[in-house]
Every structure is written in C-alpha cells, then in structure tokens.
Scaffold this motif. Structure first.
Motif, PDB file in Angstrom:
ATOM      1  N   SER A 294      -7.834  11.834 -26.721  1.00 17.01           N
ATOM      2  CA  SER A 294      -6.590  11.492 -27.550  1.00 17.01           C
ATOM      3  C   SER A 294      -5.794  12.129 -28.254  1.00 17.01           C
ATOM      4  CB  SER A 294      -7.048   9.872 -28.366  1.00 17.01           C
ATOM      5  OG  SER A 294      -5.803   9.330 -29.131  1.00 17.01           O
ATOM      6  N   VAL A 295      -6.822  12.891 -29.130  1.00 18.53           N
ATOM      7  CA  VAL A 295      -6.416  14.094 -30.202  1.00 18.53           C
ATOM      8  C   VAL A 295      -5.689  15.143 -29.465  1.00 18.53           C
ATOM      9  CG1 VAL A 295      -8.457  15.396 -30.547  1.00 18.53           C
ATOM     10  CG2 VAL A 295      -6.785  14.922 -32.379  1.00 18.53           C
ATOM     11  N   SER A 296      -6.185  15.634 -28.281  1.00 22.18           N
ATOM     12  CA  SER A 296      -5.669  16.659 -27.383  1.00 22.18           C
ATOM     13  C   SER A 296      -4.713  16.474 -26.630  1.00 22.18           C
ATOM     14  CB  SER A 296      -6.968  17.309 -26.855  1.00 22.18           C
ATOM     15  OG  SER A 296      -7.553  16.517 -25.709  1.00 22.18           O
ATOM     16  N   ASP A 297      -4.327  15.172 -26.253  1.00 18.46           N
ATOM     17  CA  ASP A 297      -3.402  14.674 -25.415  1.00 18.46           C
ATOM     18  C   ASP A 297      -3.659  15.134 -23.972  1.00 18.46           C
ATOM     19  OD1 ASP A 297      -1.441  13.708 -27.359  1.00 18.46           O
ATOM     20  OD2 ASP A 297      -0.573  15.866 -27.455  1.00 18.46           O
ATOM     21  N   GLY A 298      -5.065  14.806 -23.786  1.00 16.91           N
ATOM     22  CA  GLY A 298      -5.562  14.754 -22.332  1.00 16.91           C
ATOM     23  C   GLY A 298      -6.153  16.163 -21.964  1.00 16.91           C
ATOM     24  N   LEU A 299      -5.926  17.475 -22.954  1.00 18.26           N
ATOM     25  CA  LEU A 299      -6.568  18.505 -22.826  1.00 18.26           C
ATOM     26  C   LEU A 299      -7.911  18.752 -22.818  1.00 18.26           C
ATOM     27  CD1 LEU A 299      -4.078  20.708 -24.522  1.00 18.26           C
ATOM     28  CD2 LEU A 299      -3.907  20.203 -22.039  1.00 18.26           C
ATOM     29  N   VAL A 300      -8.769  17.832 -23.564  1.00 15.45           N
ATOM     30  CA  VAL A 300     -10.177  17.948 -23.454  1.00 15.45           C
ATOM     31  C   VAL A 300     -10.571  16.287 -23.052  1.00 15.45           C
ATOM     32  CG1 VAL A 300     -12.109  17.998 -24.862  1.00 15.45           C
ATOM     33  CG2 VAL A 300     -10.109  19.605 -25.348  1.00 15.45           C
ATOM     34  N   THR A 301     -11.115  16.191 -21.977  1.00 13.10           N
ATOM     35  CA  THR A 301     -11.718  14.848 -21.572  1.00 13.10           C
ATOM     36  C   THR A 301     -13.251  14.714 -21.542  1.00 13.10           C
ATOM     37  OG1 THR A 301     -11.328  15.464 -19.391  1.00 13.10           O
ATOM     38  CG2 THR A 301      -9.469  14.661 -20.375  1.00 13.10           C
TER      39      THR A 301
ATOM     40  N   TYR B 107       4.116  18.898 -38.038  1.00 14.44           N
ATOM     41  CA  TYR B 107       3.682  19.547 -36.942  1.00 14.44           C
ATOM     42  C   TYR B 107       3.484  18.374 -35.815  1.00 14.44           C
ATOM     43  CZ  TYR B 107       0.322  21.800 -33.676  1.00 14.44           C
ATOM     44  OH  TYR B 107      -0.239  22.245 -32.571  1.00 14.44           O
ATOM     45  N   GLN B 108       2.724  17.202 -36.365  1.00 16.42           N
ATOM     46  CA  GLN B 108       2.386  16.043 -35.348  1.00 16.42           C
ATOM     47  C   GLN B 108       3.639  15.496 -35.164  1.00 16.42           C
ATOM     48  OE1 GLN B 108      -0.526  15.560 -34.423  1.00 16.42           O
ATOM     49  NE2 GLN B 108      -1.982  16.538 -35.865  1.00 16.42           N
ATOM     50  N   ASP B 109       4.831  15.280 -36.072  1.00 17.00           N
ATOM     51  CA  ASP B 109       6.132  14.779 -35.597  1.00 17.00           C
ATOM     52  C   ASP B 109       6.558  15.538 -34.262  1.00 17.00           C
ATOM     53  OD1 ASP B 109       5.846  12.605 -37.284  1.00 17.00           O
ATOM     54  OD2 ASP B 109       6.894  13.589 -38.866  1.00 17.00           O
ATOM     55  N   TYR B 110       6.689  16.861 -34.525  1.00 15.36           N
ATOM     56  CA  TYR B 110       7.109  17.740 -33.534  1.00 15.36           C
ATOM     57  C   TYR B 110       6.323  17.551 -32.088  1.00 15.36           C
ATOM     58  CZ  TYR B 110      10.140  20.207 -36.778  1.00 15.36           C
ATOM     59  OH  TYR B 110      10.826  20.640 -37.999  1.00 15.36           O
ATOM     60  N   LEU B 111       5.075  17.571 -32.150  1.00 16.89           N
ATOM     61  CA  LEU B 111       4.387  17.218 -30.967  1.00 16.89           C
ATOM     62  C   LEU B 111       4.638  15.903 -30.354  1.00 16.89           C
ATOM     63  CD1 LEU B 111       0.878  18.773 -31.756  1.00 16.89           C
ATOM     64  CD2 LEU B 111       2.603  19.863 -30.575  1.00 16.89           C
ATOM     65  N   ALA B 112       5.043  14.913 -31.231  1.00 15.71           N
ATOM     66  CA  ALA B 112       5.400  13.538 -30.590  1.00 15.71           C
ATOM     67  C   ALA B 112       6.568  13.493 -29.823  1.00 15.71           C
ATOM     68  CB  ALA B 112       5.091  12.641 -31.780  1.00 15.71           C
ATOM     69  N   ASP B 113       7.570  14.591 -30.358  1.00 16.45           N
ATOM     70  CA  ASP B 113       8.692  14.555 -29.799  1.00 16.45           C
ATOM     71  C   ASP B 113       8.856  15.544 -28.675  1.00 16.45           C
ATOM     72  OD1 ASP B 113       9.870  13.128 -31.967  1.00 16.45           O
ATOM     73  OD2 ASP B 113      10.551  14.783 -33.222  1.00 16.45           O
TER      74      ASP B 113
ATOM     75  N   GLN C  78     -10.101  26.305 -30.375  1.00 21.41           N
ATOM     76  CA  GLN C  78      -9.216  25.180 -30.201  1.00 21.41           C
ATOM     77  C   GLN C  78      -9.991  23.828 -30.387  1.00 21.41           C
ATOM     78  OE1 GLN C  78      -7.506  25.004 -26.054  1.00 21.41           O
ATOM     79  NE2 GLN C  78      -5.824  23.858 -26.900  1.00 21.41           N
ATOM     80  N   VAL C  79     -11.063  23.609 -30.142  1.00 24.53           N
ATOM     81  CA  VAL C  79     -11.889  22.429 -30.265  1.00 24.53           C
ATOM     82  C   VAL C  79     -12.215  22.135 -31.711  1.00 24.53           C
ATOM     83  CG1 VAL C  79     -14.296  21.394 -29.953  1.00 24.53           C
ATOM     84  CG2 VAL C  79     -13.276  22.619 -28.140  1.00 24.53           C
ATOM     85  N   LYS C  80     -12.360  23.233 -32.509  1.00 31.65           N
ATOM     86  CA  LYS C  80     -12.809  23.225 -33.980  1.00 31.65           C
ATOM     87  C   LYS C  80     -11.302  22.907 -34.703  1.00 31.65           C
ATOM     88  CE  LYS C  80     -15.244  26.366 -35.879  1.00 31.65           C
ATOM     89  NZ  LYS C  80     -15.807  27.690 -36.051  1.00 31.65           N
ATOM     90  N   GLY C  81     -10.079  23.061 -33.941  1.00 32.14           N
ATOM     91  CA  GLY C  81      -8.793  22.655 -34.553  1.00 32.14           C
ATOM     92  C   GLY C  81      -8.637  21.325 -34.376  1.00 32.14           C
ATOM     93  N   TYR C  82      -9.004  20.716 -33.241  1.00 30.62           N
ATOM     94  CA  TYR C  82      -8.751  19.345 -32.826  1.00 30.62           C
ATOM     95  C   TYR C  82      -9.674  18.531 -34.021  1.00 30.62           C
ATOM     96  CZ  TYR C  82      -6.806  20.581 -28.621  1.00 30.62           C
ATOM     97  OH  TYR C  82      -6.120  20.733 -27.308  1.00 30.62           O
ATOM     98  N   LEU C  83     -10.979  19.093 -34.279  1.00 25.02           N
ATOM     99  CA  LEU C  83     -11.894  18.373 -35.438  1.00 25.02           C
ATOM    100  C   LEU C  83     -11.131  18.523 -36.855  1.00 25.02           C
ATOM    101  CD1 LEU C  83     -15.229  19.766 -33.935  1.00 25.02           C
ATOM    102  CD2 LEU C  83     -14.750  17.446 -34.561  1.00 25.02           C
ATOM    103  N   ASP C  84     -10.206  19.542 -37.027  1.00 26.68           N
ATOM    104  CA  ASP C  84      -9.742  19.643 -38.307  1.00 26.68           C
ATOM    105  C   ASP C  84      -8.506  18.901 -38.584  1.00 26.68           C
ATOM    106  OD1 ASP C  84      -9.941  20.868 -40.993  1.00 26.68           O
ATOM    107  OD2 ASP C  84      -8.718  22.365 -40.315  1.00 26.68           O
ATOM    108  N   ARG C  85      -8.075  18.275 -37.421  1.00 29.60           N
ATOM    109  CA  ARG C  85      -6.732  17.552 -37.563  1.00 29.60           C
ATOM    110  C   ARG C  85      -7.064  16.560 -38.638  1.00 29.60           C
ATOM    111  NH1 ARG C  85      -3.387  17.305 -31.903  1.00 29.60           N
ATOM    112  NH2 ARG C  85      -3.317  19.555 -31.903  1.00 29.60           N
TER     113      ARG C  85
END
Length: 374
Positions: free
Chosen positions: A331-338, A36-42, A353-360
C-alpha cells in the motif's frame, strides 16, 4: 533519513536549535510531507513530486530573525488567533430606541457582549415610567462570562497545551536529527555543528540524547549487514542478527520458537524510558522488516519489550505477521514492494528506499499498533 528530512535539516543548517525552531522545523517537515503525498496522489512521479515540494519552501530566512531564532512577528502570527477574525466572528446584538425607530441614529450595535433590553415607556395617565428591569442585564453578564471562559478553555486545549506538549516532547518531532547535523540550543552550542544540543530541562536533554541514539542506530543499519545473514534461518543466526539490529544492546533472548514453525522471537529488556515512542515504533517495524527480508522461511516475529524499572508483567508484546507487513508495504509503495525478500537489500539504494517507506508519516506507528497484543 529520507530526502525530504535531509532537505529540511539543510534549511536549518547554522540556525540556533531553540525549542521554537525545533517546533517550526517539524511543522515545515510535516507540511512538506503532506504536500509530497498530495503530488504523488495526483499522479506525479516521485522525482517530480520531490522537486515541486522542495521548491515550495526554498528558504526559511523570511521567518527567522538574523540571529537564527523565530521572529517575534512570525511567532505571533502562527501561534494566536487573528484579532480581527475573532472580533468579526463575535455575536452582534442590537439595542432599539424606546420609540422603536429602526434608524441608524437610534440603534447601537455592540460586538461580543449582551445589551440590556429597551426601557419601556409607559404612558398611562397618572403614572410614571416603569422601572428598568435588571434581570436581563444579569443574564447578559453571565452569558458573556460563559463565553469568555469557554473561549479560554478552547484556547488552552487547542493552542497552549499542544504547544507545551510539543516542547516537552521535542524529540518526538525531531526523529532524524543526529549529532552530525544538530546545532545548539539557546546559544549554548550555537555555531558548533556536530555537538549535542543542550536543553534547559534535563528531561528534554535525556529524551533527545536517548532518542537520537536509537535513530542513529536505524540510520547506520545497512544492506551490507543483512547480506551477511541472508539464507535459511537458524536460532543462533536470528539471535546474532537481532543483536546487531537497532535496540540490539537490549536484547535479552532471541531465536526460533521450538514449538511453532516459522516463528522467531526477540525479547528486549531495560529499554530506556527516555526514548520517544515514535522512535521505538520505527525500530520495531524496521527490525521485523529486516528479519522477514533476510529469512524467507520466517512467517511471524514475536517481540516483547520491557522498559527500565518495569516488571516483566508490564512488558509490551507484539506479533508481526509477514502477510500483514507485506500488505502494508504494498500500500505505502503503490505496489512497488509486494514481498519482503533478499531483493530489497541487494544494493544500498534499494534498502534505503525500504527505509524511506518506513519513515513515511505514521507508517511505522500503524504497523506496530496492528502488531501490539496488549
């Protein structure tokens, strides 16, 4: 619980929760998260990346036997070196014939073991053949023994010990299993979803139950709770909020530091040693994120955590800084949460969504490591 975790849990619904299946589940989850992270990076969108990731593993029936346990063939294929690869990588030595002819009929190739040197043919008049030298044979045997022992050492460190650690620390890799979706173990609870699985090792059982309870606290902590406390911080309100956040039952003291502006503190005591470290990291990162989001005038959260049976001198100390945590979320949200503020818990979806970032993967661990002071 993020969507990928829920998808993996769905794949294992109705399966027997043996230690091997738990390990397999976490391997699948880790692989899917990396994909999933690779797809996002692409450059894929989150929805597209999530969809493609799920499609890569539509079922686990091909790796499980009909009774829901890891099949013998699949287990052996994923947990041992391929014998053909091992043989092909072994050194090959050539024994030449006494005449020195290099034809295929007079050469012997032996894989994985040293070969004594050729016997010299002495043709001097009035003398017999020179005796065969024995020391190269001894050296060859010693070299072979070293290779075997070295291979065993590598196997122990790379495969056996990590496998044992994964079994002993089962809960470290099963953070999001709850009583609502857990199955049984070794047939003890098979077919009874909702019951706490039982483990042969009492230590594993305690770890599972204690860790699952804390993970459930994090799961149950909602945006509605934070909305109640939103506003300017007071010492009593910080103490009350800390009591309702994960680990709140272990809160000894909490409030605002009278000697420093914008500093909140929470002291936890008698925290169970059975709770897995990853779950502790997630709870601490979650609580700091919640406090910064609820109280915009708090810039630092100081936490001490003392485990049961430890003295106060053994307590761990953490200092979470707003700017550092906000930078990590950026960094983890690609700028969505600053920024950490009330906009993050305006709705259940926003806070999820915030909890999802924490769980990464490793996010909470990195945040806590950065905050640790001892």
């Amino acid at each position: 619980m993020n969507e990928l975790r829920m998808y993996v849990e769905h794949l294992f619904e109705g399966k027997v929760l043996t230690s091997e299946n738990i390990e397999l589940k976490e391997e699948i989850y880790g692989n899917l998260m990396a994909r999933y992270q690779d797809y996002l990076a692409d450059g894929m969108s989150e929805d597209e990346a999530l969809k493609k990731t799920k499609e890569s593993v539509p079922s686990i029936d091909d790796v499980l036997s009909p009774d829901g346990e890891l099949s013998e063939d699949e287990g052996s294929d994923t947990r041992r070196l391929d014998a053909d690869d091992a043989a092909s990588s072994a050194p090959t030595q050539v024994m030449d014939s006494p005449s020195g002819d290099s034809s295929s009929d007079e050469k012997a190739r032996v894989a994985g073991a040293p070969v004594p040197p050729m016997e010299a043919d002495v043709r001097q008049a009035g003398t017999s053949k020179a005796p065969r030298k024995k020391w190269p044979v001894v050296v060859g045997i010693a070299a072979a023994a070293v290779l075997v022992l070295g291979g065993l050492w590598v196997a122990m460190n790379m495969f056996v010990e990590p496998a044992v650690d994964r079994v002993e620390d089962t809960v470290a890799n099963v953070q999001d299993i709850t009583q609502g979706n857990a199955g049984g173990n070794a047939g003890n609870n098979a077919g009874n979803p909702g019951q706490t699985p039982t483990f042969t090792d009492p230590e594993d059982q305690r770890e599972y139950e204690a860790t699952t309870a804390l993970m459930q606290e994090i799961e149950d902590s909602t945006a509605d709770l934070l909305q109640i406390y939103a506003g300017r911080a007071t010492s009593s309100e910080v103490a009350d909020l800390a009591a309702e956040l994960p680990l709140g039952a272990h809160r000894r003291e909490a409030g605002l530091d009278d000697t420093a502006t914008g500093v909140a503190y929470i002291d936890y005591t008698e925290v169970s040693e059975d709770i897995d470290g990853d779950a502790i990291d997630l709870a601490l990162a979650y609580n700091a994120t919640a406090i910064f989001s609820v109280y915009p005038d708090i810039s630092t959260v100081r936490v001490t955590l003392q485990e049961a049976n430890d003295s106060q001198w053994d307590a761990d100390t953490y200092v979470f800084e707003r700017t550092s945590l906000e930078s990590s979320f950026t960094s983890v949200s690609d700028g969505l949460v600053t920024q950490l503020n009330s906009s993050l818990f305006e709705s259940t979806d926003a806070w999820s969504q915030v909890k999802g970032y924490l769980d990464r993967a490793e996010f909470a661990e990195r945040v806590v490591d950065r905050a640790e002071t001892n």
